[in-house]
Design an enzyme around this catalytic site. Structure first.
Site, PDB file in Angstrom:
ATOM      1  N   ARG A 169      10.118  -2.344  21.789  1.00 57.17           N
ATOM      2  CA  ARG A 169      10.112  -3.908  21.894  1.00 57.17           C
ATOM      3  C   ARG A 169       9.631  -4.554  20.246  1.00 57.17           C
ATOM      4  NH1 ARG A 169       6.327  -7.462  24.813  1.00 57.17           N
ATOM      5  NH2 ARG A 169       7.422  -9.919  24.986  1.00 57.17           N
ATOM      6  N   ILE A 170      10.974  -5.439  19.720  1.00 57.10           N
ATOM      7  CA  ILE A 170      10.374  -4.926  18.163  1.00 57.10           C
ATOM      8  C   ILE A 170       9.423  -7.148  18.655  1.00 57.10           C
ATOM      9  CG2 ILE A 170      11.666  -6.216  15.973  1.00 57.10           C
ATOM     10  CD1 ILE A 170      11.762  -3.900  16.999  1.00 57.10           C
TER      11      ILE A 170
ATOM     12  N   ASN B 272       9.093  -9.257  15.891  1.00 54.92           N
ATOM     13  CA  ASN B 272       9.637 -10.303  15.401  1.00 54.92           C
ATOM     14  C   ASN B 272      10.486  -9.094  14.584  1.00 54.92           C
ATOM     15  OD1 ASN B 272       9.852 -11.884  12.712  1.00 54.92           O
ATOM     16  ND2 ASN B 272       8.255 -12.744  12.816  1.00 54.92           N
TER      17      ASN B 272
ATOM     18  N   GLU C  31       7.858   2.718   8.458  1.00 54.45           N
ATOM     19  CA  GLU C  31       8.202   3.651   7.866  1.00 54.45           C
ATOM     20  C   GLU C  31       9.763   4.088   8.186  1.00 54.45           C
ATOM     21  OE1 GLU C  31       4.339   6.616   6.812  1.00 54.45           O
ATOM     22  OE2 GLU C  31       3.740   5.974   8.820  1.00 54.45           O
TER      23      GLU C  31
ATOM     24  N   THR D 181       3.099  -7.215   5.611  1.00 55.50           N
ATOM     25  CA  THR D 181       4.726  -6.068   6.489  1.00 55.50           C
ATOM     26  C   THR D 181       4.398  -7.322   7.216  1.00 55.50           C
ATOM     27  OG1 THR D 181       2.430  -6.029   7.268  1.00 55.50           O
ATOM     28  CG2 THR D 181       3.672  -4.122   6.415  1.00 55.50           C
TER      29      THR D 181
ATOM     30  N   GLN E  43      11.149  -4.472   7.021  1.00 54.19           N
ATOM     31  CA  GLN E  43      10.220  -3.295   6.755  1.00 54.19           C
ATOM     32  C   GLN E  43      11.749  -2.268   6.977  1.00 54.19           C
ATOM     33  OE1 GLN E  43       7.115  -2.591   6.329  1.00 54.19           O
ATOM     34  NE2 GLN E  43       7.222  -4.348   5.573  1.00 54.19           N
TER      35      GLN E  43
ATOM     36  N   GLY F 287       0.912  -1.111   0.094  1.00 54.29           N
ATOM     37  CA  GLY F 287      -0.078   0.086   0.014  1.00 54.29           C
ATOM     38  C   GLY F 287       0.758   1.355   0.102  1.00 54.29           C
TER      39      GLY F 287
ATOM     40  N   ILE G 204      -0.686  -5.858   5.006  1.00 51.28           N
ATOM     41  CA  ILE G 204      -0.750  -4.587   3.730  1.00 51.28           C
ATOM     42  C   ILE G 204       1.052  -5.545   3.069  1.00 51.28           C
ATOM     43  CG2 ILE G 204      -1.602  -3.153   3.990  1.00 51.28           C
ATOM     44  CD1 ILE G 204       0.579  -1.365   3.959  1.00 51.28           C
TER      45      ILE G 204
END
Ligand SMILES: Cc1cc2nc3c(=O)[nH]c(=O)nc-3n(C[C@H](O)[C@H](O)[C@H](O)COP(=O)(O)OP(=O)(O)OC[C@H]3O[C@@H](n4cnc5c(N)ncnc54)[C@H](O)[C@@H]3O)c2cc1C
Ligand code: SF4
Lengths: 706, 327
Positions: A589-590, A592, A666, A467, A599, A238, A465
């Protein structure tokens, strides 16, 4: 049981995708053979339809309908008072006036796609052409201040006395940077399949935020939202361009309702350039005043960009400068100038991408003027509290990102003097830039139900989308419920599921996962008390918008990063090629490690693209985007992206939410372009401020080697 | 896209017979034609598929040259070990073009006949003398960064996009043709593509109904061969400027030189003036620059493409220096 959250597990929907079994909007064959629509676009930039002859098209084989403004159903009007432009009605074919090149003037519906497309070329339109404004540079003097910019942020900000402080600063940078029109071009084109059932309508839509699309469709068609169901299990990218719906969705819905048969429409790649979002071109003046020690005394960022006169849109391009560095005197402003071009909309990292491109280039110019290391300059100006709002940071790790990046990248090998390092025929340079992006929280709901079989089903209208939403939701739910991953089923992308925040603004992951986490905790509580009945046990989780959350008022909650790039510039031809790139990021915190890294790498690639390649060129005579295909609108190919890596610092931002997670979709595209641009300067000693930096702009400044 | 009928030709004679119908066109790999058909720039009513004709052979000729069938794919020609060793400039040029997938489909004949990438040619709403004779040229006064600096006219400033053809020009290739009367002829590649003049819609010397059956390469010329393509991104982009050179030197003197440019003109551009300036000269930068100036003496920019003049000169000098160094 090992914690699932954070694990770099593969996407759970991966096998479906690689085997072609994931159904996208255009691919729901279970509804039967649909009709096909093809959009006819205006071939003028501004004016009026004088005459439109559809008889040839109507007589063409297979044609079922030709819709123009003369027979299009009445639709709800565009209502600029609705704050989110993506929730507004999106009327199509509503009159003879043409506002921009490519604007739909007709829809042809036929039994096959080929028939529709062939007939589309038989629609004859006669126009009265009006002279339009298409040349951004020539309209800069017509700029005005909008009431607010994207995301409701303030148009201007001022602290101290910028003018006086800048005037008396020891060292000054005062430069103008320009960025071009850019486009999101997701792999899946903008498409829609609309299926009528009596008065009801099912819309298979390619959209990022279902709740907004739902509102927009209902208010355009003027029907009860309850009669419309949206289905979007998968979206093929997207990048902001599907935050809202566009002509394909409304036209498919109108045609399906008129013909009482399923109708589907996909835009061609060329059409997407005119019918979907464009990132506004900008002209940005950055002024930095510093003492000889490098301490900033004045910081100014003035951005002017184009807007469509019929749909105002302002990217928040100067807002990054509000929070990045300390300086007692500050000024940031956004201005708009109207052009008769397709409307501006969000394109990945709206605001930050063009804004940091200019601002972080200016910081590099200042470092050069001071003969200082660019990282040292930034560290010297690191603020203790938010420099404009005075509130503490929840979790600011910019300095750590820069230091860690410098260490891993080998920043100490950066050529201290521009144009001083050669590798064969290549001039080699290093560049860096900071990344910053706001964390957003929107209302978001999710539901979880556990059956007697022990399988938990999580539902939200959230979209994936591309991600990795399915995967991270499953990971978070598995941890919250204390069950293995394979006991969790994730169902997304239907308007009859609880409304999540959708995918956009990097908020999808943290918002959705927090509401899922709450739903799961609520279910756990219920399970502790009772036994699962035959129909299963259900619980909901919900988060409020950031305006309702004190933390978001009392703390500056942002994500950070640092980009490092090494480029080579051919001494003879000025061809510019990335040699390697590294980003180090801190985003709480991540969820994954693998999908997060993907990303970020993707975002960094966008940065390379905007620094060196992407450039939507307008023919100022007609208002048409000239290079409207992917052979001419250049983005990097694999050969342009060699070694590139993204490192995520371990973290937890408890002020953001109880998961400690923040958005990062982003972040990789924030400042990456400036790092590449700064590397080009370091390699060549040539500063190009008119982005993208293409070889023709560098060549004149490179001496001939004789 | 307009409806069309389709047939697959079984042999070259049947193909030329089939294409003699009004509105008929050959299709080989289709990598250019289909794109143009979708946009209704090409509007054939009948397609004659020649992609399976037995014209794929790449053969050595008794005189030391080679013959490449018109249906050999760009990939096959580029990978042919004889081409790679004896005509490296051709292999390099092919590999610099398009992408792996496209080269697997693209034929030698189709490559020679691919049409310009001028964006206004692709936009049926724009005026374009090439697409629609006498309608004007939107590129003049418009966006023309990719356009010609040599041999253009006031009617058209488009370039020929092929890389392969540029290499074939320095190799003095000949194109073999078959017409509807089953007559064959050969034409030098330099005479095959035309300058736009007042008739930019007539792009080659191909007569109606003629089919390219092959390309004949004479025995390799003396000297080192190089192809250098300059483009905005590392791959999968058309040339801003490209250079094909063949240079022979003896004890620091250039004994023979051939030079051609791509991306600068309506046809692959053989630079005889540069060749004259090089031949007999010393293999030094001064000679190369003199040759570059000679090659670009007649060049004019149209605004956005002005940079190509300097870029072409620099690219030529560097490529020559590289070739001489390797000698
Ligand atoms: C995205 C993209 C990027 C590209 N990049 C490059 C590049 O960088 N460099 C480059 O050189 N090329 C590039 N190309 C062009 C590519 O090389 C051509 O499309 C290809 O060579 C055409 O060959 P084909 O067999 O597919 O021709 P087709 O599309 O089948 O035919 C092209 C034309 O030739 C005619 N024709 C074909 N064969 C014969 C024959 N034997 N006799 C008579 N007429 C014939 C057809 O009627 C048609 O008019 C690119 C193409 C694309 C789509
Ligand atoms: S340059 Fe040639 S191809 Fe391009 S618009 Fe002009 S006439 Fe047409």
């Amino acid at each position: 049981m090992a914690t699932m959250t954070g694990q770099p597990i593969n996407r759970i929907d991966g096998p479906l995708k690689v085997s072609g079994k994931a159904t996208y909007a255009y691919e729901h064959w279970d509804v039967g053979e649909p009709l096909y629509g093809f959009i006819v676009g205006a071939t003028i930039g501004k004016g009026r339809i004088v005459q439109i002859d559809t008889t040839g098209a109507e007589r063409s084989p297979g044609v079922r309908m030709v819709m123009t403004y003369r027979n299009a159903p009445a639709q709800g009007p565009r209502d600029a008072s609705i704050p989110s432009q993506y929730s507004r009605a999106y009327p199509m074919l509503s009159g003879p006036d043409i506002h921009h090149y490519g604007e739909p003037v007709a829809l042809v519906v036929a039994t096959t796609y080929e028939q529709a497309r062939a007939a589309a070329s038989l629609v004859e339109v006669e126009y009265a052409v009006l002279s339009g404004h298409f040349d951004f540079a020539k309209r800069l003097d017509k700029a005005y201040a909008p009431k607010a910019v994207n995301a409701g942020l303030a148009t201007d900000s001022a602290v101290g006395n910028f003018d006086t402080a800048f005037k008396s600063a020891d060292v000054k940078i005062d430069q103008v940077y320009t960025t071009p029109y850019q486009f999101s071009q997701p792999m899946e084109p903008h498409c829609c399949l609309a299926v009528p059932n009596g008065d009801d309508l099912t819309v298979y839509v390619s959209a990022q935020i279902l709740a907004e699309a739902h509102t927009a469709i209902a208010s355009t068609l003027k029907i009860d939202p309850l009669r419309i169901r949206l289905v979007t299990p998968y979206v093929g990218g997207g990048f902001g361009s599907k935050l809202g719906i566009h002509g394909e969705t409304i036209l498919a819905a109108l045609a399906a309702r008129a013909l009482k048969e399923p109708v589907k429409i996909a835009m061609t790649r060329q059409q997407i350039f005119h019918l979907v979002s464009v990132r506004p071109a900008t002209s940005q003046r950055v002024r930095l005043g510093a003492g000889r020690d490098g301490r900033l005394v004045a910081l100014g960022h003035d951005v002017t960009m184009f807007t469509s006169p019929i749909s105002e849109y302002a990217e928040q391009s100067a807002t990054s400068a509000r929070g990045l560095y300390a300086a007692p005197n500050r000024l940031t402003r956004h201005r708009l100038t109207a052009l008769d071009l397709p409307r501006g909309e969000d394109v990945r990292a709206p605001g930050e991408a063009p804004g940091l491109h200019a601002f972080e280039s200016a910081m590099d110019e200042l470092a050069h003027a001071l003969n200082m290391d660019p990282i040292e300059l930034r560290i010297l100006n690191e603020p203790k509290v938010h420099p404009e709002e005075g509130i503490p940071f929840s979790d600011r790790r910019l300095v750590e990102c820069m230091r860690e990046g410098a260490r891993r990248f080998g920043w100490e090998r950066r050529p201290a003097k521009p144009a001083s390092v050669r590798d064969g025929r290549w001039l080699v340079g290093y560049g860096m830039a900071a990344a910053i992006r706001g964390q957003f929280q929107m209302t978001s709901k999710a539901k979880v139900r556990m059956g007697p079989d022990g399988i938990a089903v999580v539902q939200s209208d959230m979209t994936d989308i591309g991600t990795g939403t399915y995967t991270i939701v499953a990971q978070v739910a598995a941890d919250a419920l204390g069950v293995p991953l394979d006991r969790v089923r994730v169902e997304l992308g239907r308007s009859d599921y609880p409304a999540g925040a959708g995918s956009g603004g990097s908020w999808g992951a943290s918002n959705t996962c927090t509401s899922v986490h709450r739903a799961c905790m609520a279910l756990r509580e219920k399970l502790r008390i009772g036994k699962i009945p035959a129909e299963g046990m259900e619980a909901e989780g919900e988060i409020a918008a950031m305006s309702e959350e004190p933390n978001y008022k009392n703390y500056s909650i942002f994500t950070y990063g640092a980009h490092f790039a090494e480029v080579g510039v051919d001494v003879d031809t000025a061809e510019i090629r990335l040699r390697r790139m590294l980003g180090v990021f801190a985003a709480g915190r991540i969820l994954n490690a693998k999908t997060a890294r993907s990303q970020l790498i993707g975002g960094m690639t966008w940065g390379v693209s905007s620094a060196l390649l992407e450039d939507g060129t307008v023919d100022a005579r007609t208002g048409a985007f000239v290079n409207r295909d992917l052979a001419e609108y250049l983005v990097p190919v694999h050969a342009d992206i060699p070694e590139i890596d993204a490192i995520l610092l371990d973290g937890f931002d408890g002020k953001a939410n109880e998961l400690g997670a923040k958005g990062l979709g982003e972040l990789g595209n924030c400042g990456a372009n400036a790092a590449v641009a700064n590397a080009v300067f370091n390699a060549t000693g040539v500063r190009v401020r008119d982005f993208p930096i293409t070889l023709d702009k560098v060549l004149p400044a490179l001496p001939r080697e004789v | 896209m307009r409806p069309f009928t389709y047939e697959r030709a079984i042999d070259p004679e049947a193909a030329v017979a089939a294409v003699s119908k009004a509105g008929a066109k050959f299709i080989s790999g289709g990598t250019n034609l289909l794109d143009l058909m979708k946009l209704e720039i090409e509007r054939p009513i009948h397609l004659v598929d020649i992609s399976r004709l037995p014209l794929k052979d790449i053969k050595e000729e008794p005189d030391g040259g080679m013959r490449i069938g018109a249906q050999a794919t760009n990939s096959d020609v580029a990978a042919d070990i004889r081409v790679r060793t004896r005509y490296p400039v051709l292999s390099q040029a092919l590999l610099a073009g398009a992408s792996g997938q496209l080269r697997n489909k693209a034929s030698v004949g189709g490559n020679l006949l691919q049409r310009t990438r001028c964006p206004y040619f692709y936009d049926t709403a724009a005026s374009c003398n090439k697409r629609d004779p006498s309608s004007g040229c939107a590129a003049i006064g418009g966006i023309n960064r990719g356009h010609a600096i040599l041999g253009a006219s006031d009617a058209c400033i488009a370039t020929h996009p092929s890389d392969m053809a540029v290499a074939m020009v320095v190799l003095d290739a000949e194109i073999e043709l078959l017409d509807a009367d089953r007559a064959t002829r050969r034409i030098a590649i330099g005479d095959f593509h035309r300058l736009p003049g007042t008739t930019p819609h007539i792009e080659t010397a191909l007569k109606t109904g003629e089919m390219i059956t092959g390309v004949v390469l004479p025995a390799p010329p003396e000297g080192r061969q190089f192809y250098r393509k300059v483009r905005d991104r590392a791959s999968y982009a058309f040339a801003l400027v490209s250079v094909a050179v063949v240079v022979a030197t003896e004890r620091g003197t250039i004994t023979s030189a051939r030079v051609a440019f791509g991306g600068v003109a309506h046809k692959p551009w053989r630079a005889k003036e540069a060749e004259a300036a090089l031949t007999g000269g010393t293999a030094t930068m001064a000679t190369y620059w003199a040759a570059a100036e000679a090659a670009m003496a007649g060049a004019t920019g149209r605004g956005h493409n002005d940079f190509k003049i300097e870029l072409a000169k620099r690219t030529l000098c560097r490529t020559l220096a590289h070739a001489a160094q390797e000698n």
